[in-house]
Design a protein around this motif. Structure first.
Motif, mmCIF file in Angstrom:
data_model
loop_
_atom_site.group_PDB
_atom_site.id
_atom_site.type_symbol
_atom_site.label_atom_id
_atom_site.label_comp_id
_atom_site.label_asym_id
_atom_site.label_seq_id
_atom_site.Cartn_x
_atom_site.Cartn_y
_atom_site.Cartn_z
ATOM 1 N N ARG A 1 -5.302 -8.191 -3.400
ATOM 2 C CA ARG A 1 -5.822 -7.919 -2.088
ATOM 3 C C ARG A 1 -4.300 -8.526 -1.358
ATOM 4 N N ILE A 2 -3.727 -7.392 -0.592
ATOM 5 C CA ILE A 2 -2.562 -7.488 -0.049
ATOM 6 C C ILE A 2 -2.751 -7.504 1.616
ATOM 7 N N ALA A 3 -2.419 -8.380 2.392
ATOM 8 C CA ALA A 3 -2.641 -8.289 4.032
ATOM 9 C C ALA A 3 -0.975 -7.813 4.248
ATOM 10 N N ILE A 4 -0.621 -6.873 5.145
ATOM 11 C CA ILE A 4 0.811 -6.522 5.434
ATOM 12 C C ILE A 4 0.839 -6.414 7.002
ATOM 13 N N ARG A 5 1.571 -6.897 7.582
ATOM 14 C CA ARG A 5 1.974 -7.094 8.955
ATOM 15 C C ARG A 5 3.146 -6.338 9.301
ATOM 16 N N TYR A 6 2.772 -5.243 10.402
ATOM 17 C CA TYR A 6 4.033 -4.266 10.769
ATOM 18 C C TYR A 6 3.975 -4.006 12.150
ATOM 19 N N ASN A 7 5.041 -3.605 12.977
ATOM 20 C CA ASN A 7 5.066 -3.295 14.058
ATOM 21 C C ASN A 7 4.889 -1.775 14.060
ATOM 22 N N THR A 8 3.908 -1.401 15.042
ATOM 23 C CA THR A 8 3.408 -0.094 15.262
ATOM 24 C C THR A 8 4.523 1.023 15.408
ATOM 25 N N LEU A 9 5.601 0.660 16.125
ATOM 26 C CA LEU A 9 6.600 1.620 16.334
ATOM 27 C C LEU A 9 7.639 1.796 15.216
ATOM 28 N N ASP A 10 7.750 0.804 14.321
ATOM 29 C CA ASP A 10 8.904 1.039 13.484
ATOM 30 C C ASP A 10 8.419 1.660 12.089
ATOM 31 N N PRO B 1 8.104 4.929 10.174
ATOM 32 C CA PRO B 1 8.650 6.169 10.053
ATOM 33 C C PRO B 1 7.561 7.260 9.614
ATOM 34 N N SER B 2 6.483 7.314 10.535
ATOM 35 C CA SER B 2 5.486 8.161 10.224
ATOM 36 C C SER B 2 4.696 8.507 11.495
ATOM 37 N N LEU B 3 3.779 9.554 11.412
ATOM 38 C CA LEU B 3 2.902 9.826 12.473
ATOM 39 C C LEU B 3 1.990 8.607 12.702
ATOM 40 N N PRO B 4 1.491 8.384 13.922
ATOM 41 C CA PRO B 4 0.574 7.467 14.211
ATOM 42 C C PRO B 4 -0.422 6.997 13.459
ATOM 43 N N SER B 5 -1.237 8.199 13.173
ATOM 44 C CA SER B 5 -2.321 8.196 12.218
ATOM 45 C C SER B 5 -2.118 7.906 10.875
ATOM 46 N N HIS B 6 -0.733 8.075 10.396
ATOM 47 C CA HIS B 6 -0.244 7.956 8.965
ATOM 48 C C HIS B 6 0.083 6.549 8.715
ATOM 49 N N ARG B 7 0.369 5.715 9.758
ATOM 50 C CA ARG B 7 1.147 4.540 9.542
ATOM 51 C C ARG B 7 0.583 3.554 8.524
ATOM 52 N N ALA B 8 -0.521 3.324 8.503
ATOM 53 C CA ALA B 8 -0.983 2.612 7.559
ATOM 54 C C ALA B 8 -0.888 2.924 6.214
ATOM 55 N N GLN B 9 -1.269 4.263 5.792
ATOM 56 C CA GLN B 9 -0.850 4.846 4.756
ATOM 57 C C GLN B 9 0.454 4.803 4.289
ATOM 58 N N GLN B 10 1.201 5.066 5.106
ATOM 59 C CA GLN B 10 2.560 5.027 4.924
ATOM 60 C C GLN B 10 2.969 3.365 4.375
ATOM 61 N N SER C 1 4.578 -0.831 21.257
ATOM 62 C CA SER C 1 5.112 -1.877 20.235
ATOM 63 C C SER C 1 4.234 -3.031 20.097
ATOM 64 N N LYS C 2 3.462 -3.013 18.969
ATOM 65 C CA LYS C 2 2.598 -4.108 18.559
ATOM 66 C C LYS C 2 2.416 -4.291 17.221
ATOM 67 N N TYR C 3 2.584 -5.646 16.809
ATOM 68 C CA TYR C 3 2.373 -6.148 15.505
ATOM 69 C C TYR C 3 0.910 -6.064 15.088
ATOM 70 N N VAL C 4 0.444 -5.431 13.881
ATOM 71 C CA VAL C 4 -0.729 -5.356 13.512
ATOM 72 C C VAL C 4 -0.869 -5.849 11.968
ATOM 73 N N TRP C 5 -2.069 -6.119 11.269
ATOM 74 C CA TRP C 5 -2.169 -6.189 10.119
ATOM 75 C C TRP C 5 -3.317 -5.212 9.711
ATOM 76 N N ILE C 6 -2.724 -4.772 8.299
ATOM 77 C CA ILE C 6 -3.488 -3.900 7.626
ATOM 78 C C ILE C 6 -3.957 -4.830 6.319
ATOM 79 N N LEU C 7 -5.080 -4.461 5.754
ATOM 80 C CA LEU C 7 -5.352 -5.048 4.611
ATOM 81 C C LEU C 7 -5.801 -4.097 3.372
ATOM 82 N N CYS C 8 -4.908 -4.178 2.328
ATOM 83 C CA CYS C 8 -4.865 -3.097 1.131
ATOM 84 C C CYS C 8 -5.653 -3.806 0.160
ATOM 85 N N ASN D 1 14.065 2.664 10.892
ATOM 86 C CA ASN D 1 13.016 3.572 10.950
ATOM 87 C C ASN D 1 13.033 4.432 9.369
ATOM 88 N N GLN D 2 13.601 3.774 8.381
ATOM 89 C CA GLN D 2 13.678 4.470 7.294
ATOM 90 C C GLN D 2 13.361 3.768 6.015
#
Length: 132
Positions: free
Chosen positions: A6-15, A17-26, A58-65, A91-92
Protein backbone atom coordinates in the motif's frame (compact mmCIF):
# COMPACT_ATOMS: atom_id res chain seq x y z
CA UNK A 1 3.62 -12.06 -8.03
CA UNK A 2 5.41 -9.68 -5.71
CA UNK A 3 4.39 -8.65 -2.22
CA UNK A 4 1.14 -6.82 -1.56
CA UNK A 5 1.91 -3.17 -0.91
CA UNK A 6 0.00 0.00 0.00
CA UNK A 7 1.53 3.29 -1.15
CA UNK A 8 0.31 6.80 -0.27
CA UNK A 9 1.56 9.46 -2.67
CA UNK A 10 1.29 13.22 -2.23
CA UNK A 11 1.38 15.49 -5.28
CA UNK A 12 0.51 18.98 -6.44
CA UNK A 13 -2.52 18.87 -8.73
CA UNK A 14 -1.01 21.22 -11.32
CA UNK A 15 2.43 19.58 -11.49
CA UNK A 16 1.33 16.29 -13.05
CA UNK A 17 1.74 16.30 -16.86
CA UNK A 18 -1.65 14.83 -17.65
CA UNK A 19 -5.28 15.74 -18.09
CA UNK A 20 -6.91 16.48 -14.72
CA UNK A 21 -8.99 13.29 -14.81
CA UNK A 22 -5.87 11.17 -15.52
CA UNK A 23 -3.52 12.66 -12.90
CA UNK A 24 -3.93 9.94 -10.27
CA UNK A 25 -3.43 7.20 -12.87
CA UNK A 26 -0.33 9.00 -14.19
CA UNK A 27 1.19 9.30 -10.70
CA UNK A 28 0.43 5.65 -9.87
CA UNK A 29 1.86 4.44 -13.19
CA UNK A 30 5.00 6.56 -12.78
CA UNK A 31 5.50 5.09 -9.31
CA UNK A 32 4.99 1.53 -10.56
CA UNK A 33 7.48 2.04 -13.40
CA UNK A 34 10.17 3.73 -11.30
CA UNK A 35 9.83 1.78 -8.04
CA UNK A 36 8.27 -1.57 -8.95
CA UNK A 37 9.79 -1.95 -12.45
CA UNK A 38 6.41 -2.51 -14.08
CA UNK A 39 3.36 -0.59 -15.25
CA UNK A 40 0.26 -0.01 -13.15
CA UNK A 41 -2.21 -2.85 -13.77
CA UNK A 42 -5.97 -2.39 -13.62
CA UNK A 43 -6.23 -6.14 -12.94
CA UNK A 44 -3.99 -6.35 -9.86
CA UNK A 45 -3.71 -2.75 -8.58
CA UNK A 46 -6.17 -0.15 -7.33
CA UNK A 47 -6.12 3.63 -6.78
CA UNK A 48 -8.13 5.38 -4.07
CA UNK A 49 -8.61 9.05 -5.02
CA UNK A 50 -9.82 12.02 -3.01
CA UNK A 51 -12.64 14.06 -4.50
CA UNK A 52 -10.26 16.89 -5.41
CA UNK A 53 -7.55 14.87 -7.20
CA UNK A 54 -8.41 16.69 -10.44
CA UNK A 55 -8.57 20.17 -8.89
CA UNK A 56 -7.92 23.01 -11.34
CA UNK A 57 -6.15 25.03 -8.63
CA UNK A 58 -2.69 24.28 -7.26
CA UNK A 59 -3.34 21.97 -4.31
CA UNK A 60 -1.49 19.13 -2.62
CA UNK A 61 -3.52 15.91 -2.48
CA UNK A 62 -2.92 12.29 -1.46
CA UNK A 63 -3.79 9.21 -3.46
CA UNK A 64 -3.60 5.71 -2.05
CA UNK A 65 -2.39 2.91 -4.31
CA UNK A 66 -2.84 -0.78 -3.51
CA UNK A 67 -0.38 -2.88 -5.51
CA UNK A 68 -0.45 -6.63 -6.13
CA UNK A 69 -3.94 -7.15 -4.71
CA UNK A 70 -4.65 -10.85 -4.28
CA UNK A 71 -7.53 -11.04 -1.83
CA UNK A 72 -9.85 -8.73 0.02
CA UNK A 73 -8.56 -8.17 3.55
CA UNK A 74 -10.52 -6.60 6.36
CA UNK A 75 -7.32 -6.17 8.41
CA UNK A 76 -4.61 -3.91 7.00
CA UNK A 77 -2.00 -4.44 9.72
CA UNK A 78 0.05 -6.97 7.76
CA UNK A 79 0.21 -4.97 4.53
CA UNK A 80 3.40 -2.91 4.22
CA UNK A 81 2.65 0.79 3.79
CA UNK A 82 4.91 3.50 2.45
CA UNK A 83 4.49 7.25 2.06
CA UNK A 84 5.97 9.18 -0.86
CA UNK A 85 5.93 12.66 -2.29
CA UNK A 86 6.35 13.20 -6.02
CA UNK A 87 7.56 16.23 -7.93
CA UNK A 88 7.54 16.66 -11.67
CA UNK A 89 10.50 18.69 -12.98
CA UNK A 90 9.20 21.06 -15.65
CA UNK A 91 5.98 19.00 -15.77
CA UNK A 92 7.89 16.07 -17.25
CA UNK A 93 9.97 13.73 -15.09
CA UNK A 94 8.67 12.24 -11.86
CA UNK A 95 10.93 12.26 -8.81
CA UNK A 96 9.68 10.27 -5.83
CA UNK A 97 11.01 10.89 -2.33
CA UNK A 98 10.05 9.06 0.87
CA UNK A 99 7.74 11.15 3.05
CA UNK A 100 7.44 10.87 6.84
CA UNK A 101 3.90 11.25 8.16
CA UNK A 102 1.43 9.75 10.59
CA UNK A 103 -1.63 9.14 8.45
CA UNK A 104 -3.29 6.08 9.96
CA UNK A 105 -6.65 7.86 9.79
CA UNK A 106 -6.18 8.31 6.04
CA UNK A 107 -5.23 4.68 5.45
CA UNK A 108 -8.01 3.16 7.49
CA UNK A 109 -10.88 4.75 5.56
CA UNK A 110 -10.09 2.86 2.36
CA UNK A 111 -10.65 -0.91 2.00
CA UNK A 112 -7.68 -2.95 0.78
CA UNK A 113 -7.83 -3.40 -2.97
CA UNK A 114 -10.87 -1.14 -3.36
CA UNK A 115 -13.71 -2.39 -5.48
CA UNK A 116 -16.00 -2.64 -2.43
CA UNK A 117 -18.80 -0.44 -1.28
CA UNK A 118 -16.66 2.08 0.60
CA UNK A 119 -19.53 3.31 2.78
CA UNK A 120 -20.35 -0.22 3.89
CA UNK A 121 -16.66 -0.75 4.66
CA UNK A 122 -16.52 2.44 6.76
CA UNK A 123 -19.59 1.38 8.74
CA UNK A 124 -17.99 -2.02 9.40
CA UNK A 125 -14.82 -0.33 10.63
CA UNK A 126 -16.88 1.75 13.05
CA UNK A 127 -18.73 -1.37 14.23
CA UNK A 128 -22.08 -0.02 13.05
CA UNK A 129 -22.83 -3.07 10.89
CA UNK A 130 -21.52 -6.63 10.93
CA UNK A 131 -19.12 -7.91 8.28
CA UNK A 132 -21.38 -10.90 7.44
Amino acid sequence: MTEELRIAIRYNTLDVPSLPSHRAQQVANDFAILKLSRHFSNDQDFIHCPTDFDNSASKYVWILCDFNVRDRRPDLHNIPTQFWKVNYANNQLATFKPHQTNAKHFLSIYPWGGRDNIWEYRLQQKGTISSD
